[in-house]
Design an enzyme around this catalytic site. Structure first.
Site, short mmCIF file in Angstrom:
data_model
loop_
_atom_site.label_atom_id
_atom_site.label_comp_id
_atom_site.label_asym_id
_atom_site.label_seq_id
_atom_site.Cartn_x
_atom_site.Cartn_y
_atom_site.Cartn_z
N GLN A 159 0.83 -1.19 0.00
CA GLN A 159 0.00 0.00 0.00
C GLN A 159 0.87 1.25 0.00
O GLN A 159 2.00 1.24 0.52
CB GLN A 159 -0.95 0.01 1.20
CG GLN A 159 -0.27 -0.08 2.54
CD GLN A 159 -1.24 -0.02 3.70
OE1 GLN A 159 -2.41 0.34 3.54
NE2 GLN A 159 -0.78 -0.36 4.89
N LEU A 161 0.66 3.76 1.71
CA LEU A 161 0.96 4.21 3.06
C LEU A 161 2.38 3.82 3.46
O LEU A 161 3.15 4.63 3.95
CB LEU A 161 -0.05 3.62 4.05
CG LEU A 161 0.25 3.84 5.53
CD1 LEU A 161 0.25 5.31 5.87
CD2 LEU A 161 -0.76 3.08 6.38
N TYR A 289 -4.37 5.64 16.40
CA TYR A 289 -3.98 6.26 15.14
C TYR A 289 -3.45 7.67 15.33
O TYR A 289 -2.70 8.16 14.49
CB TYR A 289 -5.14 6.21 14.13
CG TYR A 289 -5.17 4.87 13.45
CD1 TYR A 289 -4.29 4.59 12.41
CD2 TYR A 289 -6.00 3.86 13.90
CE1 TYR A 289 -4.25 3.34 11.81
CE2 TYR A 289 -5.97 2.60 13.32
CZ TYR A 289 -5.10 2.35 12.28
OH TYR A 289 -5.05 1.11 11.70
N ARG A 291 -1.35 8.27 17.71
CA ARG A 291 0.05 7.89 17.92
C ARG A 291 0.76 7.66 16.59
O ARG A 291 1.86 8.17 16.35
CB ARG A 291 0.07 6.62 18.79
CG ARG A 291 1.41 5.97 19.03
CD ARG A 291 1.85 4.96 17.97
NE ARG A 291 0.78 4.16 17.44
CZ ARG A 291 0.91 3.35 16.40
NH1 ARG A 291 2.06 3.28 15.75
NH2 ARG A 291 -0.12 2.65 15.95
N HIS A 442 -11.75 4.68 10.82
CA HIS A 442 -11.32 3.80 11.91
C HIS A 442 -12.26 3.86 13.11
O HIS A 442 -11.98 3.30 14.16
CB HIS A 442 -9.90 4.16 12.35
CG HIS A 442 -8.86 3.71 11.37
ND1 HIS A 442 -8.62 2.38 11.12
CD2 HIS A 442 -8.01 4.41 10.57
CE1 HIS A 442 -7.65 2.28 10.21
NE2 HIS A 442 -7.27 3.50 9.86
#
Length: 760
Positions: A159, A161, A289, A291, A442
């Protein structure tokens, strides 16, 4: 847009980017397009600076935590140099060899670059250079990653990301060896590797890059970091403001269910600073997330602060990034583990590398809070840069003070008007109360849910996520299907479920439009911390109001939790209310039957994942369940009606691959009720030692809990202990002003008070 536009500075850049400025006119003053001047003060200039290198070298050998961190990095990189460089052709998901190898490589690029600057040892620069040229030779012919699961596939990773992770770290390594390389070598790397890499994760993947999400934050930071090293203003503009004319519909959803852009159609790094963060620094996706996102947010901001100080990035949105570090630290338990709100893996803590970065940078740029030094000491390592040096000197000079966690209420939403999260703390007891917005893709469907901790130990748990991060055997280390069918569903949380359907029908398109509303909170008193909020949109025609208090009383060994959930509806419904306790049942005060064969509780909205291990019916005014966990006793006492059902459930049904933890819950069920009040107390008491085999104070101190008043304006409960002492708690359901005066009759007695609630 021309992909290989030459660098243009000053007013010429402003003129060139006029179209972009017009497209961003909806941005507020703090996010308006700014003229960015090129910096040519030499390298390194991002995270470690020339001046920082000089100061570090001056202090080496006399700053213990920095010296130890440096030695750790040296041993790690030396071992990698000895093993040789490996840049395998990508093929694996998370946890597979090629994924792990390329991930390891980008960490080494950053660390080796820093070692070169600090130790002035050419072998580290050569190692970084050789690896970069190996990647450059590979990248120009590298196809899209063969794994097709992601909506935005990378090249090195499955991905974009993770490709962005690579470029964020690699940019720091490139900055550190920039002046070691010849102009010809830099030209080759930028033409064959860095510029194509930045173009691919941005222009090549607008649905990944031009959104408001932690994914795009990484992408924006990656493009921006390499732009700063290369002095490429066009790339920097792309990082700060996103891609112009990307062809995306602002209302379009990505494959995770999140909106592509923010409500005003903005994208880029500054938009990601605006929309997800509240003014208090709470990040709407939740602490796990937050973090993860704090690293690109802070590392790119540090680079911007050093290379483009005129942007004043740490002042953006009233210093929200620095507030976010404090908020995140307060969203951890006594052991430093982050509360698993929304998608969150348990055990992730402020010992992670992202929080080392956050603490160090926040200390340097946030007023040098001595409380942060105590966190850094626990982390026992620092960044090998200017901020790490500041921490090391602060600790060495004896400036450390404890970081105090107190009760806190953090608003959600860009303007702080979309609910929030409260943490009630009292003598080691922590209640985490969630009344927030959906939390983007999320988010979970769990309005007015809570979890309970004692000294860092879970007592009433939030399940967290259904994923084994970076463990290849479990779905390639990615999210499992049970994350949607179980972990996100309302039944997986400690809150009310109506008619066996999740809040907002478990649909993001509905949930993302709504948030709960804070009624009041009060942390001003030593003996009681209170918060109250309501949710009017989870179920049409139904309003949920929950008030939670942590109360310290001399007649109880430890503070206890009072939980009042009030439900009003325009029709009769079934209400289920689970408590996911952790531990072994000690005793109950109700009769129940256990089936010979376990059956699922339902067929959808997470009910298909619950086995029913016991069924009972309330046979007295209070239901009691006591359990033991980690050598401590806990008791739940709850008010029940004669027709209420009691279910003992366990997670794990419809789970053929054993992806779910097999954990218990007690569920209260009201089968046909229009309005209802769930009133409960959770006590922590006593202890058990397996060495002495001695149980101390293993029984509840509650004799009776009774709802003595309930109408549209007020709800009141009597709490009677075993010594016969009675306390009254009353909460306002309508006028919650702290200055309002109230009076009611309870059992023939007049009760008067001022404010949102009363306890006496």
């Amino acid at each position: 847009m021309t992909l290989n536009k030459k660098t243009i500075i000053g007013l010429f850049l402003s003129v060139l980017m006029l179209g972009s400025m017009l497209s961003c006119k909806a941005q507020n003053e703090t996010t308006s397009k700014k003229e960015v001047e090129s910096s040519s003060d030499g390298h390194p200039k991002l995270i470690i600076t020339k001046a920082g290198v000089e100061e570090i070298r001056k202090n080496l050998g006399n700053i213990p935590i920095f010296d130890a961190s440096l030695q750790m990095a040296k041993e790690e990189v030396d071992a990698e140099i000895a093993a040789g460089i490996d840049t395998p052709i990508p093929k694996d998901f998370s946890g597979g060899y090629t994924h792990v190898r390329h991930k390891r490589n980008f960490f080494m690029l950053e660390k080796a670059g820093l070692l070169y600057q600090i130790l002035d040892d050419e072998k580290y620069a050569k190692y970084v250079k050789d690896m970069f040229f190996q990647y450059a030779a590979m990248y120009k012919d590298l196809p899209v990653h063969p794994q097709t699961r992601s909506y935005a596939r990378g090249k090195l990773f499955w991905q974009c990301l993770n490709d962005s992770n690579w470029l964020v770290y690699a940019s720091q390594g490139y900055d550190c060896i920039y002046e070691y390389l010849t102009p010809e070598e830099r030209e080759t790397l930028e033409a064959d590797l860095f510029r194509p890499f930045a173009d691919y994760i941005s222009i090549g993947n607008p649905k990944f890059y031009n959104r408001v999400h932690n994914h795009s934050t990484w992408g924006n930071a990656a493009v921006g970091m390499i732009a700063l090293v290369m002095d490429d203003d066009e790339l920097l503009q792309r990082a700060l403001y996103g891609i112009e004319n990307d062809g995306l519909d602002p209302n379009e959803k990505d494959n995770d269910g999140g909106f592509i852009k923010d409500p005003e159609g903005r994208a880029g790094f500054l938009a990601n600073l605006e929309e997800p963060f509240s003014p208090d620094g709470y990040y709407t996706e939740g602490p796990y997330y937050q973090r993860y996102a704090m690293y690109p947010f802070l590392i790119f901001s540090e680079a911007l602060n050093n290379a483009k100080p005129e942007l004043k990035i740490f002042e953006h949105k009233d210093g929200v990034l620095l507030k976010a570090v404090n908020a995140l630290l307060n969203l951890s338990d006594a052991d430093g583990d982050f509360f698993p709100l929304n998608d969150g893996q348990k055990g992730m803590s402020y010992y992670s590398k992202e929080l080392v970065t956050a603490v160090d940078i926040a200390y340097l740029h946030g007023g040098r809070d001595p409380g942060l030094l105590s966190i850094a000491k626990k982390q026992n390592r620092v960044l090998l840069d200017d901020s790490g040096l500041a921490i090391a000197l602060g600790i060495k000079n004896g400036e450390t003070k404890p970081f105090k966690k107190e009760s806190i209420n953090l608003s959600d939403g860009p303007n702080g008007e979309q609910g929030g999260v409260a943490v009630l703390r009292n003598e080691g007891i922590e209640v985490v109360f969630k009344y927030a917005a959906q939390g983007l893709s999320h988010g979970h469907y769990d309005k007015l849910s809570f979890s309970l901790y004692e000294d860092g130990q879970e007592v009433i748990q939030d399940y967290g996520l259904a994923r084994f991060v970076n463990i290849e055997q479990k779905g390639g280390g990615n999210y499992l299907k049970e994350n949607k069918t179980w972990a996100k569903q309302t039944i997986a949380h400690n809150t009310v479920i109506q008619n066996e359907s999740s809040h907002f029908q478990g649909k993001y398109s509905i949930g993302s439009k709504h948030h709960s509303e804070l009624d009041f909170y009060d942390f001003s008193k030593e003996n009681i911390k209170v918060v109250s909020a309501h949710e009017a949109n989870a179920y049409p025609g139904t309003v949920l109001t929950r008030t939670m208090a942590v109360i310290s009383d001399d007649d109880f060994e430890k503070p206890f939790v009072l939980d009042l959930m009030r439900v009003t509806s325009d029709k009769a419904n079934q209400y289920d209310f689970p408590y996911y306790y952790l531990g072994q049942i000690m005793e109950t005060n109700f009769e129940y039957t256990t089936p010979k064969m376990l059956e699922p509780l339902g067929t959808k909205h997470g009910y298909q994942h619950l086995f029913v291990e016991g069924r009972g019916q309330a046979n007295q005014q209070n239901i009691k369940l006591s359990w033991m966990n980690a050598g401590r006793f806990h008791t739940l006492t709850t008010v029940a009606g004669a027709e209420d059902d009691v279910l003992l459930t366990r997670i794990g049904a419809d789970d053929p691959e054993f992806n779910l933890r097999k954990e218990p819950a007690l569920m209260l069920r009201k089968s046909k009720a229009k309005d209802a009040v769930f009133a409960s107390i959770i006590e922590s008491h006593g202890s058990y030692s397996p060495v002495s085999e001695n149980a101390v104070n293993s029984h509840s101190n509650i004799a009776e809990l009774e709802v003595v008043y309930n109408d549209v304006d007020y709800t009141a409960v009597n709490i009677k202990d075993l010594q016969g002492k009675t306390k009254l708690f009353v909460v306002c359901n309508s006028n919650t002003s702290k200055d309002a005066k109230h009076e009611i009759e309870v059992n023939g007695n007049t009760v008067q008070w001022t404010g949102s609630y009363d306890f006496k």
